[in-house]
Design an enzyme around this catalytic site. Sequence first.
Site, PDB file in Angstrom:
ATOM      1  N   TYR A  96       5.559-129.861  26.933  1.00 27.24           N
ATOM      2  CA  TYR A  96       5.306-128.928  28.027  1.00 27.24           C
ATOM      3  C   TYR A  96       3.894-129.045  28.609  1.00 27.24           C
ATOM      4  O   TYR A  96       3.588-128.404  29.615  1.00 27.24           O
ATOM      5  CB  TYR A  96       5.543-127.491  27.566  1.00 27.24           C
ATOM      6  CG  TYR A  96       6.969-127.257  27.134  1.00 27.24           C
ATOM      7  CD1 TYR A  96       7.998-127.196  28.065  1.00 27.24           C
ATOM      8  CD2 TYR A  96       7.291-127.125  25.786  1.00 27.24           C
ATOM      9  CE1 TYR A  96       9.314-126.994  27.672  1.00 27.24           C
ATOM     10  CE2 TYR A  96       8.603-126.931  25.378  1.00 27.24           C
ATOM     11  CZ  TYR A  96       9.606-126.863  26.326  1.00 27.24           C
ATOM     12  OH  TYR A  96      10.901-126.677  25.933  1.00 27.24           O
ATOM     13  N   HIS A 148       4.829-124.634  34.453  1.00 29.59           N
ATOM     14  CA  HIS A 148       4.995-123.404  33.678  1.00 29.59           C
ATOM     15  C   HIS A 148       3.796-123.159  32.752  1.00 29.59           C
ATOM     16  O   HIS A 148       3.620-122.059  32.263  1.00 29.59           O
ATOM     17  CB  HIS A 148       6.291-123.491  32.874  1.00 29.59           C
ATOM     18  CG  HIS A 148       7.105-122.236  32.866  1.00 29.59           C
ATOM     19  ND1 HIS A 148       7.033-121.259  33.833  1.00 29.59           N
ATOM     20  CD2 HIS A 148       8.043-121.798  31.985  1.00 29.59           C
ATOM     21  CE1 HIS A 148       7.887-120.285  33.549  1.00 29.59           C
ATOM     22  NE2 HIS A 148       8.506-120.590  32.435  1.00 29.59           N
ATOM     23  N   PHE A 157       7.661-119.024  22.758  1.00 32.84           N
ATOM     24  CA  PHE A 157       7.961-119.592  24.062  1.00 32.84           C
ATOM     25  C   PHE A 157       7.746-118.536  25.137  1.00 32.84           C
ATOM     26  O   PHE A 157       7.680-117.344  24.863  1.00 32.84           O
ATOM     27  CB  PHE A 157       9.368-120.195  24.085  1.00 32.84           C
ATOM     28  CG  PHE A 157       9.390-121.535  23.403  1.00 32.84           C
ATOM     29  CD1 PHE A 157       9.103-122.684  24.118  1.00 32.84           C
ATOM     30  CD2 PHE A 157       9.635-121.629  22.045  1.00 32.84           C
ATOM     31  CE1 PHE A 157       9.073-123.917  23.490  1.00 32.84           C
ATOM     32  CE2 PHE A 157       9.605-122.861  21.405  1.00 32.84           C
ATOM     33  CZ  PHE A 157       9.324-124.001  22.130  1.00 32.84           C
ATOM     34  N   ASN A 210       9.408-116.969  27.311  1.00 23.97           N
ATOM     35  CA  ASN A 210      10.307-115.823  27.458  1.00 23.97           C
ATOM     36  C   ASN A 210      10.086-114.735  26.419  1.00 23.97           C
ATOM     37  O   ASN A 210      10.581-113.622  26.577  1.00 23.97           O
ATOM     38  CB  ASN A 210      11.769-116.285  27.395  1.00 23.97           C
ATOM     39  CG  ASN A 210      12.112-117.218  28.531  1.00 23.97           C
ATOM     40  OD1 ASN A 210      11.318-117.439  29.442  1.00 23.97           O
ATOM     41  ND2 ASN A 210      13.299-117.780  28.482  1.00 23.97           N
ATOM     42  N   ASP A 259       2.149-118.929  36.200  1.00 26.89           N
ATOM     43  CA  ASP A 259       2.680-119.640  37.364  1.00 26.89           C
ATOM     44  C   ASP A 259       3.484-118.674  38.223  1.00 26.89           C
ATOM     45  O   ASP A 259       4.061-117.711  37.716  1.00 26.89           O
ATOM     46  CB  ASP A 259       3.545-120.822  36.908  1.00 26.89           C
ATOM     47  CG  ASP A 259       4.752-120.394  36.082  1.00 26.89           C
ATOM     48  OD1 ASP A 259       4.557-119.679  35.073  1.00 26.89           O
ATOM     49  OD2 ASP A 259       5.883-120.761  36.426  1.00 26.89           O
ATOM     50  N   ASN A 274      10.363-114.543  33.318  1.00 22.85           N
ATOM     51  CA  ASN A 274      10.727-114.002  32.010  1.00 22.85           C
ATOM     52  C   ASN A 274       9.535-113.726  31.100  1.00 22.85           C
ATOM     53  O   ASN A 274       9.593-112.846  30.248  1.00 22.85           O
ATOM     54  CB  ASN A 274      11.739-114.908  31.323  1.00 22.85           C
ATOM     55  CG  ASN A 274      13.090-114.841  32.007  1.00 22.85           C
ATOM     56  OD1 ASN A 274      13.496-113.805  32.511  1.00 22.85           O
ATOM     57  ND2 ASN A 274      13.787-115.962  32.043  1.00 22.85           N
TER      58      ASN A 274
END
Length: 188
Positions: A17, A22, A67, A69, A94, A115
């Site tokens: 990532y 994100h 993560f 979320n 973001d 989220n």
Amino acid sequence: MSETFLIVGLGNPGEEYEGTRHNAGFLAVDRIADELGARYWKTECGALTAKGTYRDVDVVLAKPQSFMNTSGGPVKRLVDAYGVPPERLVVIHDELDIPAGTIRAKLGGGHAGHNGLRSICDKLGTRDWHRMRVGIGRPPGRMPVVDWVLSAPRKQDAEDFEAATALAAEAALHLVAHGLEDTQQRYN
């Protein structure tokens, strides 16, 4: 405890990532750490944290290691551990609805389908905290949003993204020292 600010950068942990849209929050927080000379990161409350001082204000930097979320859990634990009220919480994230390469500072508001923000709102029980929104724009054509946010920008988009995360870092520190209204006038 003194007037500690908690600056949280949202992102996803893991090499796959790194550099994705994100992870704008992680990138901005890393820039702030460089600016403050905060080189020692430790794991606490489900996040990587580093400490520094900006214009005589204590700052805790955080990158939740859950993560995106589920980032509300680590944020809530950090807020509680450091006794930081919502008005001294700044979350860098973001934002699809802002043009790539730009930022916006605001206090409160909804989660706009993000989220990570939804998780923080749910865990804190309030929406009244500062957001530093890093514009990533909308995906081109029919590209799914998830593919857009989890991809790394290329060429000109990469330059805009780099500039926006740098600006978000600068604006977050400005907010700590000068408040929201002055930050909005200068950066929005």
